[in-house]
Design a protein around this motif. Structure first.
Motif, PDB file in Angstrom:
ATOM      1  N   MET A 183       0.908  -1.505  -0.084  1.00  0.00           N
ATOM      2  CA  MET A 183       0.309  -0.205   0.066  1.00  0.00           C
ATOM      3  C   MET A 183       0.928   1.297   0.327  1.00  0.00           C
ATOM      4  SD  MET A 183      -2.862   0.633   2.828  1.00  0.00           S
ATOM      5  CE  MET A 183      -3.856  -0.448   2.146  1.00  0.00           C
ATOM      6  N   THR A 184       0.207   2.229  -0.734  1.00  0.00           N
ATOM      7  CA  THR A 184       1.103   3.242  -1.124  1.00  0.00           C
ATOM      8  C   THR A 184       0.322   4.768   0.282  1.00  0.00           C
ATOM      9  OG1 THR A 184       0.048   4.395  -2.772  1.00  0.00           O
ATOM     10  CG2 THR A 184       2.647   2.793  -3.000  1.00  0.00           C
TER      11      THR A 184
ATOM     12  N   LEU B 177      -4.318   5.752  -0.290  1.00  0.00           N
ATOM     13  CA  LEU B 177      -4.943   6.238   1.071  1.00  0.00           C
ATOM     14  C   LEU B 177      -5.207   7.737   0.668  1.00  0.00           C
ATOM     15  CD1 LEU B 177      -2.362   5.676   3.616  1.00  0.00           C
ATOM     16  CD2 LEU B 177      -4.287   4.396   3.165  1.00  0.00           C
ATOM     17  N   GLY B 178      -5.147   8.050  -0.759  1.00  0.00           N
ATOM     18  CA  GLY B 178      -5.979   8.844  -1.348  1.00  0.00           C
ATOM     19  C   GLY B 178      -5.430  10.540  -0.739  1.00  0.00           C
ATOM     20  N   LEU B 179      -4.164  11.082   0.101  1.00  0.00           N
ATOM     21  CA  LEU B 179      -3.953  12.083   0.264  1.00  0.00           C
ATOM     22  C   LEU B 179      -3.105  12.718  -1.088  1.00  0.00           C
ATOM     23  CD1 LEU B 179      -0.710  10.696   3.300  1.00  0.00           C
ATOM     24  CD2 LEU B 179      -3.545  11.486   3.394  1.00  0.00           C
ATOM     25  N   SER B 180      -3.218  14.281  -0.332  1.00  0.00           N
ATOM     26  CA  SER B 180      -2.934  15.440  -1.860  1.00  0.00           C
ATOM     27  C   SER B 180      -1.262  15.412  -1.685  1.00  0.00           C
ATOM     28  CB  SER B 180      -3.589  16.451  -1.365  1.00  0.00           C
ATOM     29  OG  SER B 180      -2.778  17.321  -0.523  1.00  0.00           O
ATOM     30  N   PRO B 181      -1.186  16.471  -3.157  1.00  0.00           N
ATOM     31  CA  PRO B 181      -0.179  15.756  -3.541  1.00  0.00           C
ATOM     32  C   PRO B 181       0.771  16.824  -2.494  1.00  0.00           C
ATOM     33  CG  PRO B 181      -1.728  17.075  -5.033  1.00  0.00           C
ATOM     34  CD  PRO B 181      -2.554  16.411  -3.901  1.00  0.00           C
ATOM     35  N   ALA B 182       0.553  18.160  -2.009  1.00  0.00           N
ATOM     36  CA  ALA B 182       1.120  18.466  -0.650  1.00  0.00           C
ATOM     37  C   ALA B 182       1.451  17.318   0.578  1.00  0.00           C
ATOM     38  CB  ALA B 182       0.560  19.954  -0.218  1.00  0.00           C
ATOM     39  N   LEU B 183       1.164  16.618   0.840  1.00  0.00           N
ATOM     40  CA  LEU B 183       0.978  16.223   1.507  1.00  0.00           C
ATOM     41  C   LEU B 183       1.521  15.011   1.202  1.00  0.00           C
ATOM     42  CD1 LEU B 183      -2.976  15.763   3.660  1.00  0.00           C
ATOM     43  CD2 LEU B 183      -0.463  16.218   4.732  1.00  0.00           C
ATOM     44  N   LEU B 184       1.887  14.174   0.205  1.00  0.00           N
ATOM     45  CA  LEU B 184       2.280  13.030   0.036  1.00  0.00           C
ATOM     46  C   LEU B 184       3.695  13.787  -0.145  1.00  0.00           C
ATOM     47  CD1 LEU B 184       0.265  12.007  -2.952  1.00  0.00           C
ATOM     48  CD2 LEU B 184       0.887  10.956  -0.900  1.00  0.00           C
ATOM     49  N   LYS B 185       4.691  15.432  -1.030  1.00  0.00           N
ATOM     50  CA  LYS B 185       5.830  16.681  -0.700  1.00  0.00           C
ATOM     51  C   LYS B 185       6.528  15.936   0.695  1.00  0.00           C
ATOM     52  CE  LYS B 185       7.515  19.839  -2.821  1.00  0.00           C
ATOM     53  NZ  LYS B 185       8.890  20.226  -0.817  1.00  0.00           N
ATOM     54  N   ALA B 186       5.185  16.552   1.562  1.00  0.00           N
ATOM     55  CA  ALA B 186       5.905  17.105   2.965  1.00  0.00           C
ATOM     56  C   ALA B 186       6.577  15.229   3.229  1.00  0.00           C
ATOM     57  CB  ALA B 186       4.747  16.931   3.634  1.00  0.00           C
ATOM     58  N   LEU B 187       5.175  14.317   2.580  1.00  0.00           N
ATOM     59  CA  LEU B 187       5.920  13.015   3.053  1.00  0.00           C
ATOM     60  C   LEU B 187       7.640  11.950   2.687  1.00  0.00           C
ATOM     61  CD1 LEU B 187       2.699  11.067   3.410  1.00  0.00           C
ATOM     62  CD2 LEU B 187       3.783  10.627   5.271  1.00  0.00           C
ATOM     63  N   ALA B 188       7.563  12.957   1.723  1.00  0.00           N
ATOM     64  CA  ALA B 188       9.133  12.663   1.175  1.00  0.00           C
ATOM     65  C   ALA B 188       9.470  13.267   1.479  1.00  0.00           C
ATOM     66  CB  ALA B 188       8.646  12.708  -0.672  1.00  0.00           C
ATOM     67  N   ASP B 189       9.450  14.389   1.612  1.00  0.00           N
ATOM     68  CA  ASP B 189      10.588  15.446   2.779  1.00  0.00           C
ATOM     69  C   ASP B 189      11.349  14.637   3.922  1.00  0.00           C
ATOM     70  OD1 ASP B 189      10.579  16.718   0.265  1.00  0.00           O
ATOM     71  OD2 ASP B 189       9.574  18.735   1.572  1.00  0.00           O
ATOM     72  N   GLN B 190      10.509  13.497   4.743  1.00  0.00           N
ATOM     73  CA  GLN B 190      10.396  13.348   5.872  1.00  0.00           C
ATOM     74  C   GLN B 190      11.148  11.881   5.653  1.00  0.00           C
ATOM     75  OE1 GLN B 190       9.925  14.858   8.929  1.00  0.00           O
ATOM     76  NE2 GLN B 190       9.893  16.610   7.451  1.00  0.00           N
ATOM     77  N   ASN B 191      10.867  11.330   4.285  1.00  0.00           N
ATOM     78  CA  ASN B 191      11.130  10.599   4.341  1.00  0.00           C
ATOM     79  C   ASN B 191      10.571   8.756   4.841  1.00  0.00           C
ATOM     80  OD1 ASN B 191      14.106  10.708   1.940  1.00  0.00           O
ATOM     81  ND2 ASN B 191      15.023  10.954   4.187  1.00  0.00           N
TER      82      ASN B 191
ATOM     83  N   THR C 119       8.599   6.719   3.544  1.00  0.00           N
ATOM     84  CA  THR C 119       7.568   5.931   1.988  1.00  0.00           C
ATOM     85  C   THR C 119       7.119   4.843   2.033  1.00  0.00           C
ATOM     86  OG1 THR C 119       9.065   4.492   2.383  1.00  0.00           O
ATOM     87  CG2 THR C 119      10.103   5.639   1.250  1.00  0.00           C
ATOM     88  N   GLN C 120       6.620   4.362   3.422  1.00  0.00           N
ATOM     89  CA  GLN C 120       5.423   3.662   2.714  1.00  0.00           C
ATOM     90  C   GLN C 120       4.268   3.596   4.126  1.00  0.00           C
ATOM     91  OE1 GLN C 120       6.127  -0.781   3.145  1.00  0.00           O
ATOM     92  NE2 GLN C 120       5.204  -0.654   0.749  1.00  0.00           N
ATOM     93  N   PRO C 121       3.186   3.485   4.369  1.00  0.00           N
ATOM     94  CA  PRO C 121       2.728   4.163   5.709  1.00  0.00           C
ATOM     95  C   PRO C 121       2.948   2.577   6.443  1.00  0.00           C
ATOM     96  CG  PRO C 121       1.334   3.487   3.576  1.00  0.00           C
ATOM     97  CD  PRO C 121       2.396   3.525   2.808  1.00  0.00           C
TER      98      PRO C 121
END
Ligand code: AMP
Length: 380
Positions: A1-2, A6-20, A22-24
């Protein structure tokens, strides 16, 4: 699962990537869709399971559709038991929300510091993270209104619903609107959740993330059988002879924490005590120095046994045993996190032996005991 699925917005996905990220994590996989659907959630999971992001992400997402807070009517209230946890949670809101198109104003409020700056900064706050006492002071002086709260979060819920916070919690809940989303997260929870269901939760999704079978296997647990008078020298012996560089020591009282830290310093080991009688400035500085590796030993009361996330903390030492097996789990849970192994050492006096056996029984496995009698502690 990615995270995308989960339906998160691009801005949140970017913040997650910045935090490294990778997977929920499992708790995130279950909690995020439910919270996005405005369901109540009861999440039972260890600190380290990723429970903070499990509620922060969907809350940030939902906030994008809520009319912004005006005139000190906040949207989201997160209640936590300690100032340290308030700061930690607000950092997660900040880090994950930084790229959102609509700016989210987050603020942490807690006692022990002057109330005026908190009052002045309250305008336009969307997410308020608070300890109960200070929150009530702020509501009493009309610095904040809780009647528009959309979502209530109780982090370390069992502590928040514990007798010590009961009266304050009742007063806070009376100020909230009846219709709201409730999210309760805790590493431990009393068996009887009917009371919580009646007061706080409406048809909740219950998520129970069992610690992985080998979760506690990540932590090498050890006990030293030692007389009360030899505990200090033994502590210093363990730290020095094993050259431990980042050690969290738990003591049972403010007085004891201070004395243990004093003695360590006198013996050339950089140590600071952290407890409820220290000023907030001193508490914040001690914790951040400890987290960054600048401080070798932090001697704490159970104040920081809950929820505090210290990456790769290798050693926890119980100078004195905690009152309950539950507190033992919280304390040793500071180490052995994020898949990195840790060591939890308990100094057990003859008076504490019976209690230690009860803890071991609750943990479901025996802990290796070393008799310290034969260790030469001269010079420590
Ligand atoms: P918590 O249980 O909320 O205290 O989180 C424990 C630690 O896990 C924190 O240091 C988080 O930054 C980290 N974390 C949370 N979710 C993830 C994820 N999906 N991937 C990697 N790290 C994470």
């Amino acid at each position: 699962m990615t995270f995308e699925s989960l339906g998160l917005s691009p801005a949140l996905l970017k913040a997650l990537a910045d935090q490294n990220y990778t997977q929920p994590y499992p708790i995130q996989m279950e909690a995020i869709p439910a919270i996005l659907n405005k369901k109540d959630v009861l999440g039972i999971a260890q600190t380290g399971s990723g429970k903070t992001a499990a509620y922060v992400l969907p809350i940030l997402m939902n906030l994008q559709d809520i009319a912004p807070s005006q005139n000190r009517y906040v949207n989201i209230l997160v209640l936590v038991p300690t100032r340290e946890l308030a700061m930690q949670v607000s950092e997660v809101f900040y880090k994950l929300g930084k790229d959102l198109p609509r700016r989210i104003k987050t603020m942490a409020v807690y006692g022990g510091v002057s109330i005026n700056p908190q009052m002045m900064r309250m305008n336009g706050v969307n997410v308020l993270i608070a300890t109960p006492g200070r929150l009530l002071e702020l509501t009493e002086s009309n610095a904040v209104h809780l009647s528009d709260i959309d979502t209530l979060v109780l982090d370390e819920a069992d502590k928040m619903l514990n007798i010590g916070f009961k009266e304050e919690m009742n007063r806070i809940i009376a100020l909230l609107p009846k219709r709201r989303q409730n999210l309760l997260f805790s590493a431990t929870l009393n068996e009887d959740i009917t009371a919580i269901n009646q007061i706080l939760l409406h048809n909740p999704l219950v998520i129970k993330i069992e610690p992985e079978e080998d979760y506690f296997d990540l932590i090498d647990q050890l006990g030293y059988f030692v007389s009360e008078e030899r505990k200090g020298p033994l502590l210093r012996y363990i730290i020095k002879s094993q050259d431990l560089q980042q050690v969290l020591v738990f003591a049972s009282s403010v007085y004891k924490a201070d004395t243990v830290a004093d003695k360590l310093r006198k013996n050339g080991i950089k140590a600071t005590a952290i407890h409820s009688k220290k000023s907030q400035g001193a508490r914040t500085e001690a914790l951040s120095k400890f987290k960054s590796g600048d401080l070798r030993v932090l001697v704490a009361t159970d104040l920081i046994s809950r929820g505090i996330d210290i990456k790769f903390l290798p050693h926890v030492i119980n100078y004195e045993l905690p009152r309950s097996p539950k507190d033992y789990i919280h304390r040793i849970g500071r180490t052995g996190r994020a898949e990195s192994p840790g060591q939890a050492i308990s100094l057990v006096s003859p008076e504490e032996l019976h209690h230690f056996r009860i803890i071991q029984k609750k943990m479901g496995k025996p802990i290796t005991m070393i008799d310290s009698e034969g260790i030469n502690l001269k010079g420590f």
